[in-house]
Scaffold this motif. Structure first.
Motif, PDB file in Angstrom:
ATOM      1  N   TYR A 116       0.627   7.841   0.126  1.00 30.17           N
ATOM      2  CA  TYR A 116       0.014   8.096   1.378  1.00 30.17           C
ATOM      3  C   TYR A 116       1.174   8.364   2.352  1.00 30.17           C
ATOM      4  CZ  TYR A 116      -3.963   5.860  -0.180  1.00 30.17           C
ATOM      5  OH  TYR A 116      -5.215   5.239  -0.990  1.00 30.17           O
ATOM      6  N   MET A 171       1.964   9.858   6.237  1.00 29.71           N
ATOM      7  CA  MET A 171       1.529   9.851   7.182  1.00 29.71           C
ATOM      8  C   MET A 171       2.532  10.204   8.410  1.00 29.71           C
ATOM      9  SD  MET A 171      -0.679   6.629   6.892  1.00 29.71           S
ATOM     10  CE  MET A 171       0.563   5.979   5.827  1.00 29.71           C
ATOM     11  N   VAL A 209       3.275   5.400   2.224  1.00 32.01           N
ATOM     12  CA  VAL A 209       2.819   4.002   1.379  1.00 32.01           C
ATOM     13  C   VAL A 209       2.692   4.517  -0.112  1.00 32.01           C
ATOM     14  CG1 VAL A 209       0.831   2.316   1.034  1.00 32.01           C
ATOM     15  CG2 VAL A 209       1.311   3.240   3.182  1.00 32.01           C
ATOM     16  N   ALA A 237       1.538   3.873  -3.098  1.00 28.29           N
ATOM     17  CA  ALA A 237       0.204   3.108  -3.529  1.00 28.29           C
ATOM     18  C   ALA A 237       0.349   3.341  -5.252  1.00 28.29           C
ATOM     19  CB  ALA A 237      -0.930   3.948  -2.867  1.00 28.29           C
ATOM     20  N   GLU A 267      -4.707  -7.514  -7.744  1.00 28.08           N
ATOM     21  CA  GLU A 267      -5.105  -7.961  -6.602  1.00 28.08           C
ATOM     22  C   GLU A 267      -5.472  -7.051  -5.690  1.00 28.08           C
ATOM     23  OE1 GLU A 267      -2.113 -10.789  -4.893  1.00 28.08           O
ATOM     24  OE2 GLU A 267      -0.695  -9.066  -5.245  1.00 28.08           O
ATOM     25  N   SER A 268      -6.191  -7.272  -4.626  1.00 25.02           N
ATOM     26  CA  SER A 268      -6.532  -6.343  -3.312  1.00 25.02           C
ATOM     27  C   SER A 268      -5.301  -5.959  -2.914  1.00 25.02           C
ATOM     28  CB  SER A 268      -7.379  -7.075  -2.417  1.00 25.02           C
ATOM     29  OG  SER A 268      -7.593  -6.153  -1.420  1.00 25.02           O
ATOM     30  N   SER A 269      -5.372  -4.422  -2.598  1.00 22.65           N
ATOM     31  CA  SER A 269      -4.388  -3.546  -1.895  1.00 22.65           C
ATOM     32  C   SER A 269      -3.040  -3.261  -2.991  1.00 22.65           C
ATOM     33  CB  SER A 269      -3.929  -3.943  -0.580  1.00 22.65           C
ATOM     34  OG  SER A 269      -4.676  -4.127   0.320  1.00 22.65           O
ATOM     35  N   SER A 270      -3.454  -3.579  -4.220  1.00 30.76           N
ATOM     36  CA  SER A 270      -2.207  -3.214  -5.191  1.00 30.76           C
ATOM     37  C   SER A 270      -2.048  -1.780  -5.530  1.00 30.76           C
ATOM     38  CB  SER A 270      -2.311  -4.108  -6.370  1.00 30.76           C
ATOM     39  OG  SER A 270      -3.644  -3.926  -7.107  1.00 30.76           O
ATOM     40  N   GLY A 271      -3.248  -1.083  -5.027  1.00 24.61           N
ATOM     41  CA  GLY A 271      -3.040   0.661  -5.372  1.00 24.61           C
ATOM     42  C   GLY A 271      -4.190   0.877  -6.768  1.00 24.61           C
ATOM     43  N   LYS A 272      -5.044   0.063  -6.915  1.00 24.34           N
ATOM     44  CA  LYS A 272      -6.044   0.251  -8.087  1.00 24.34           C
ATOM     45  C   LYS A 272      -6.612   1.329  -7.569  1.00 24.34           C
ATOM     46  CE  LYS A 272      -8.139  -3.568  -7.907  1.00 24.34           C
ATOM     47  NZ  LYS A 272      -7.411  -4.390  -6.859  1.00 24.34           N
ATOM     48  N   SER A 273      -7.400   1.576  -6.467  1.00 28.54           N
ATOM     49  CA  SER A 273      -8.271   2.523  -6.027  1.00 28.54           C
ATOM     50  C   SER A 273      -7.653   3.745  -5.875  1.00 28.54           C
ATOM     51  CB  SER A 273      -9.205   2.004  -4.833  1.00 28.54           C
ATOM     52  OG  SER A 273     -10.040   1.296  -4.931  1.00 28.54           O
ATOM     53  N   SER A 274      -6.088   3.814  -5.529  1.00 20.19           N
ATOM     54  CA  SER A 274      -5.361   4.930  -5.429  1.00 20.19           C
ATOM     55  C   SER A 274      -5.060   5.645  -6.671  1.00 20.19           C
ATOM     56  CB  SER A 274      -4.223   4.722  -4.430  1.00 20.19           C
ATOM     57  OG  SER A 274      -4.269   3.840  -3.325  1.00 20.19           O
ATOM     58  N   PRO A 325      -4.478  11.352   4.076  1.00 22.62           N
ATOM     59  CA  PRO A 325      -2.962  11.443   3.496  1.00 22.62           C
ATOM     60  C   PRO A 325      -2.378  11.324   2.106  1.00 22.62           C
ATOM     61  CG  PRO A 325      -3.566   9.457   4.733  1.00 22.62           C
ATOM     62  CD  PRO A 325      -4.864  10.169   4.298  1.00 22.62           C
ATOM     63  N   GLN A 370     -15.543   3.740  -5.369  1.00 22.80           N
ATOM     64  CA  GLN A 370     -15.919   2.223  -4.643  1.00 22.80           C
ATOM     65  C   GLN A 370     -16.807   2.358  -3.713  1.00 22.80           C
ATOM     66  OE1 GLN A 370     -12.063   0.643  -3.328  1.00 22.80           O
ATOM     67  NE2 GLN A 370     -12.939  -1.595  -3.539  1.00 22.80           N
ATOM     68  N   LEU A 384       3.618  -1.866   0.781  1.00 27.23           N
ATOM     69  CA  LEU A 384       3.789  -0.874  -0.120  1.00 27.23           C
ATOM     70  C   LEU A 384       4.410   0.349   0.697  1.00 27.23           C
ATOM     71  CD1 LEU A 384       0.752  -0.471  -2.550  1.00 27.23           C
ATOM     72  CD2 LEU A 384       2.888  -1.581  -2.882  1.00 27.23           C
TER      73      LEU A 384
HETATM   74  N1  ADP Z   1      -6.461   6.228   3.787  1.00 28.26           N
HETATM   75  C1  ADP Z   1      -5.109   5.197   3.576  1.00 28.26           C
HETATM   76  N2  ADP Z   1      -4.232   5.432   4.509  1.00 28.26           N
HETATM   77  C2  ADP Z   1      -3.050   4.609   4.393  1.00 28.26           C
HETATM   78  N3  ADP Z   1      -2.746   3.913   3.545  1.00 28.26           N
HETATM   79  C3  ADP Z   1      -4.031   3.562   2.578  1.00 28.26           C
HETATM   80  C4  ADP Z   1      -5.038   4.416   2.601  1.00 28.26           C
HETATM   81  N4  ADP Z   1      -5.821   3.748   1.881  1.00 28.26           N
HETATM   82  C5  ADP Z   1      -5.188   2.838   1.301  1.00 28.26           C
HETATM   83  N5  ADP Z   1      -4.028   2.672   1.709  1.00 28.26           N
HETATM   84  C6  ADP Z   1      -2.996   1.705   1.435  1.00 28.26           C
HETATM   85  O1  ADP Z   1      -2.745   1.806   0.039  1.00 28.26           O
HETATM   86  C7  ADP Z   1      -2.148   0.642  -0.626  1.00 28.26           C
HETATM   87  C8  ADP Z   1      -3.212   0.694  -1.891  1.00 28.26           C
HETATM   88  O2  ADP Z   1      -4.727   0.687  -1.425  1.00 28.26           O
HETATM   89  P1  ADP Z   1      -5.874   0.625  -2.510  1.00 28.26           P
HETATM   90  O3  ADP Z   1      -5.528   1.733  -3.754  1.00 28.26           O
HETATM   91  O4  ADP Z   1      -7.218   0.733  -1.842  1.00 28.26           O
HETATM   92  O5  ADP Z   1      -5.686  -0.845  -3.375  1.00 28.26           O
HETATM   93  P2  ADP Z   1      -7.072  -1.536  -4.288  1.00 28.26           P
HETATM   94  O6  ADP Z   1      -8.038  -0.731  -4.640  1.00 28.26           O
HETATM   95  O7  ADP Z   1      -6.074  -2.146  -5.314  1.00 28.26           O
HETATM   96  O8  ADP Z   1      -7.403  -2.724  -3.201  1.00 28.26           O
HETATM   97  C9  ADP Z   1      -2.759  -0.532   0.288  1.00 28.26           C
HETATM   98  O9  ADP Z   1      -1.466  -0.899   0.643  1.00 28.26           O
HETATM   99  C10 ADP Z   1      -3.403   0.356   1.381  1.00 28.26           C
HETATM  100  O10 ADP Z   1      -3.154  -0.246   2.717  1.00 28.26           O
END
Ligand code: ADP
Ligand code: MG
Lengths: 285, 338, 334
Positions: free
Chosen positions: B24, B26, B35, B37, B56-63, B75, B114, B292
């Motif tokens: 990400y 910005m 970030v 991710a 765990e949450s915020s580890s970058g799985k969704s990214s 971004p 998600q 991150l």
């Molecule tokens: N739109 C965004 N802009 C900036 N940072 C983001 C955004 N979406 C997620 N992040 C950051 O990217 C990291 C990974 O997020 P995410 O992939 O959603 O994790 P998970 O799915 O594992 O919970 C987190 O630190 C989150 O804060």
């Protein structure tokens, strides 16, 4: 605060333009304290003089210098606007925060009242107030009336912010610690509500100034006190357009349009800065 | 079998992710932030395989999974690496050929994002979604298409009447089923799902899991899915990959990973699962998840790792083959599990 | 269906509450003011000659009866309600003895026509431009037109109207700047009369459109730029749905719902703009009637117009509230 201002000036072109515009108009208005003649004096100068080296913006048919009239007029108009804004902010904050904090029935009742006020047409009510007050009408009374009519949209916004704070951890802590409702609202919640207040204040100022211009153009205010609308009112009374005294009407219009433009640019850029969502989209851009 | 070293087979691979970095990036009023991710992830998924990503949450799985699905918006940007699919011998490079990618969507691969209970347009009837997404890929007449959709819904256990409903008239579980139906109606070869069961209550969760597994078996598709819930992985994944702070730290067949986790973080995830008849107090992982935007040096897990040594602080461990899977840890396999 | 009934009930309650509070407010303002309308009117009339003290006293009594200003405050309040319900505000002082109500009734269609037309244009155009600008963010033409309407939007109606009046009435005189139709034409469904209506309505309507466009543009653009990040839109984009379809069915359509609510909320303000515009262009609607009433000290007329304006705006808001469920299934079928 100073740092934010500097960043905004540097990175936000709308803000920079709006800031410079508003500041110059403000300085111009401030100049009326050093005017050579009192602003209520009439027929002291030769009437109907076109713009010249001596009278930059010409003189009116009432023998006043358009330049100095405008300086006073903008000052008075802004003063009116600011008064309305401050008064109506007090109302909006009180109603909005109480409604959002108390929730439930109180919230419902206050918001129903709020929506009812929104649905009432402001101008006819203001005109009615002016009509029944007539000669006892002064600008502070008019400002108070306008403030009573101009808080409801913003109370709604403020309420929604407070509503979201209500269930936060720190609110519960504060309640637990035995803080009273006013204490919680002022000490804990007000800082979060501040940006909304600031943004709505900008919009409200624009609205209030528009209202002042509108009412005084019609002559529905103290017509001897110079205001932007009042200048146009007098120009109309003397048929300035037909008589070809264009400077009497053109300069006030230009001034008021510039003032609105400046305030508006400030309002949208401040909004963009405050609104987290547009903040995000800017981050991505 | 547990102790045999196995080279990953590439012959029947369907998805190959290589050296993928997605950040990400910005820029806000002159302040730049990055970030990381997804940071250097490589993985391969085979035909007919269900691959689970845990962390765990915020580890970058969704990214990670968004990047694989080609579903990133600023971004979030791909900085390095590639994502390649192989659909019956036809290769598709997600970030090299947007046109082909567009054509392949829903036809060959579909994505369940998600929070997918909210992907249906609240002001239109459900049938329009099926029409907009799937009609052009099926090559059917409108009435045949409708019949096909209804049959598909029935198989999934939904009354075809739901097509005439608006989303707000349906329960969360039904909406979730609908999005799964929407993602599978074209019988794609590859399904990407992000937390498909997280918002559901436990009973519905079981249902939906069974449904996903059933669809996969019937259609012979591959699935990559994300969830932080290890019990879900245990229930349906063939292989799992563990993500920590944007990196893949361990990967292997589900059973092996659960039985003999090689990475201390994996071991922690598994030991914190509730077990019947076990009342032992579970230790919480000390420290906070890493930021991150400014990740720790060396192995990103070292500030929280019970086994950390100096080397972990300074050097990033590579993801290397070990036993039946891969692991990125200087002290791999030294962890004790209960 | 239950939810729908609840919605209707709430709206109906709000409708009556607005009318109740609005009418009460009008009564309160006129009664709590330090100025006695009867004395005001008497003074106005004696200015024209008749100064015989006995006839002045008679006139005073007649006026008090006429304005319903006899008896206690509560009596007066109830009497006022009676008059509102009967639609009888007494005779106008400035157009004696024409009843105020018939003056209002002949002015109302002009205002309704002008407002409806300009509002439909403003709302449609503002939302369309705003939605396009929010969806196609990088389009230069949209950016420019957006900047133009946004710059106009804070300027009060009177100033914009005055500029138009100067431009098209004096500098380049191609449009009539006064009246609702040509004086010597017989009102009716003739081509000439309609043409005259349109030509006379152009500048007032244009003023209202220019004043209103900006706020619709701004709110629609920000709504749309938020909606495009909503899950259902992102998902449709990933699903390969065509961008025209996404724009119309997934974005604009959803954004129209809050904009319709916004329309209802804005009516009170829009009406104010119409009052000023009518006066400026000498347009024969209720706004001009009211301002003339003020200049002429016509108490009954001013009170009547205010009350009817409050009721008319409430009715218009209620009509929009009734339309809303037709386009939002969440209200219609809950
Ligand atoms: N739109 C965004 N802009 C900036 N940072 C983001 C955004 N979406 C997620 N992040 C950051 O990217 C990291 C990974 O997020 P995410 O992939 O959603 O994790 P998970 O799915 O594992 O919970 C987190 O630190 C989150 O804060
Ligand atoms: Mg996630």
């Amino acid at each position: 605060m100073f740092k934010i201002l500097r960043d905004m000036l540097r990175y936000n072109i709308e803000f920079a333009i709006g800031f410079v515009l508003t500041l110059s108009i403000f300085l111009f208005a401030l100049a009326h304290f050093w005017a050579p003649l009192p602003d209520t004096a009439i027929y002291l100068l030769p009437p109907d003089m076109p713009p010249s080296a001596q009278y930059w913006f010409g003189t009116t048919s009432r023998g006043q210098d358009v330049l100095w009239q405008m300086s006073s007029a903008i000052w008075n108009t802004m003063l009116f606007g600011l008064t309305v804004t401050v008064l109506s902010r007090l109302l909006a904050v009180a109603v909005g925060m109480l409604s959002g904090y108390l929730g439930g029935r109180w919230d419902q009742a206050l918001m129903t009242l709020n929506d009812t006020m929104i649905a009432l047409p402001n101008i006819p009510i203001l005109l009615l107030v002016y009509f029944v007050m007539r000669d006892s009408m002064s600008w502070p009374v008019l400002a108070a009336t306008a403030a009573l009519l101009g808080w409801n949209y913003d109370a709604r916004l403020i309420r929604s912010v407070t509503l979201s704070l209500r269930n936060r951890e720190f609110t519960r802590h504060a309640v637990f610690a035995g803080m009273s409702v006013p204490q919680i609202l002022v000490r804990q919640h007000l800082p979060y509500v501040m940006p909304v207040i600031f943004f709505t204040a900008m919009n409200n100022l624009i609205w209030a100034i528009g209202l002042e211009v509108t009412l005084s153009v019609l002559g529905f205010s103290d017509i001897n006190r110079p205001t932007i609308g009042g200048m146009i009112y007098w120009a109309n009374q003397h048929q300035a357009i037909i008589a070809g005294i264009w400077w009497w009407i053109a300069f006030p219009i230009i001034a008021v349009v510039l003032l609105f433009l400046g305030l508006f640019l400030l309002a949208i850029s401040v909004n963009e800065y405050i609104d987290p969502r547009s903040r995000l989209s800017r981050m991505g851009a | 079998m547990l102790d045999t070293l196995q080279a990953p087979t590439t012959t029947s691979s369907m998805l190959r992710v290589e050296g993928l970095k997605a950040y990400y990036q910005m820029n806000y009023f002159g302040v730049r932030r990055e970030v990381r991710a997804v940071d250097d992830v490589s993985l391969t998924i085979n035909r007919n395989e269900i691959y689970g990503i845990a962390g765990e949450s915020s580890s970058g799985k969704s990214s990670l999974i968004k990047t694989i699905a080609g579903a990133i918006t600023p971004p979030l940007r791909v900085v390095e690496g590639s994502v390649k699919f192989d659909f019956a011998g036809r290769e598709l490079d997600v970030y090299a050929d947007p046109q082909a990618m567009k054509a392949a969507r829903w036809q060959n691969l579909s994505y369940i994002m998600q929070g997918s209970m909210n992907v249906l347009n609240p002001v239109r009837r459900v049938k329009h979604a099926f029409h907009d997404f799937a009609f052009k890929h099926m090559g059917l007449s409108p009435s045949a298409f409708r019949a096909r959709v209804e049959k598909h819904l029935q198989r999934i256990g939904l009354d075809p009447h739901v097509l005439e409903s608006f989303p707000h008239q349906l329960s969360g579980g039904m909406r979730q089923r609908l999005t799964i139906a929407l993602a599978t109606v074209c019988e794609p070869d590859f399904i990407i799902a992000d937390e498909p069961t997280t918002a559901l209550d436990v009973l519905v969760q079981q249902d939906v899991l069974a449904l996903i597994k059933d669809i996969q078996q019937r259609m012979g598709a591959s699935i990559i899915f994300v969830t932080h819930d290890m019990t879900v992985h245990a229930a349906i994944a063939d292989r799992i990959g563990i993500v920590y702070a944007g990196r893949l730290v361990e990967e292997g067949p589900t059973l092996d990973v659960f039985r003999r986790p090689q990475h201390p973080y994996t071991a922690h995830l598994i030991s914190s699962l509730p077990r019947i008849g076990d009342n032992k107090k579970r230790s919480a992982l000390p420290g906070k998840p890493p930021n991150l935007a400014d990740p720790p040096s060396g192995c990103r897990f070292h500030p929280r790792c019970p086994l950390a040594v100096d080397k972990c602080t300074n050097e990033n461990p590579p993801l290397e083959a070990r036993l039946t899977g891969r692991v990125a840890c200087w002290r791999a396999g030294e962890v004790q599990t209960a | 269906m239950d939810g729908f009934a609840k919605y209707l009930g709430r709206r109906l309650f709000q409708f009556f509450l607005v009318i109740f509070l609005g009418v009460s407010l009008a009564f309160l303002i006129t009664n709590l003011s330090p100025v006695d309308p009867v004395e005001q009117s008497v003074a106005l009339m004696t200015n024209f000659g008749a100064t015989d003290p006995r006839s002045v006293e008679l006139m005073r009594q007649a006026l008090q009866e006429l304005y319903g200003l006899q008896g206690s405050m509560l009596d007066q309040y109830l009497a006022f309600w009676g008059r509102v319900i009967r639609g009888d505000f007494g005779p106008s002082l400035s157009a004696f003895p024409t009843p105020v109500m018939s003056l209002i009734m002949s002015a109302l269609p002009w205002t309704i026509g002008l407002l409806t037309l300009s509002l439909v244009i403003t709302w449609t155009l503002g939302n369309l431009l705003g939605a396009l600008a929010g969806y196609y963010r990088s389009n230069l033409l949209l950016k420019l037109s957006g900047a133009a309407v946004m710059a106009l939007h804070p300027v009060p109606a009177y100033i914009i109207g005055l500029c138009l009046l100067l431009a098209f009435g004096f500098i380049w005189p191609i449009l009539p700047i006064s009246g609702g139709a040509q004086m010597n034409l017989q009102p009716g469904l003739t081509l000439d009369y309609l043409r005259s209506l349109i030509v006379h309505g152009t500048l007032p309507a244009l003023t209202l459109v220019l004043v209103g466009l900006g706020s619709w543009f701004i709110s629609m653009r920000s709504l749309v730029s938020n909606i495009v990040t909503d899950d259902h839109v992102v998902y449709a984009e990933l699903g390969g749905v065509s961008s025209n379809k996404i724009f119309s069915q997934y974005v604009a359509r959803n954004a129209l719902l809050p904009q319709l609510t916004g329309l209802a909320l804005s009516l009170g303000n829009v009406f104010g703009g119409a009052v000023i515009t009518e006066f400026l262009f000498n347009y024969p609607g209720v706004g001009r009637l009211m301002i003339q009433g003020i200049y002429r000290g016509d108490y009954a007329l001013v009170l009547g117009v205010t009350t009817i304006s409050i009721i008319a705006v409430a009715v218009a808001v209620f009509i929009i509230d009734l339309i809303y469920p037709l386009i939002d299934p969440r209200v219609r079928l809950s």
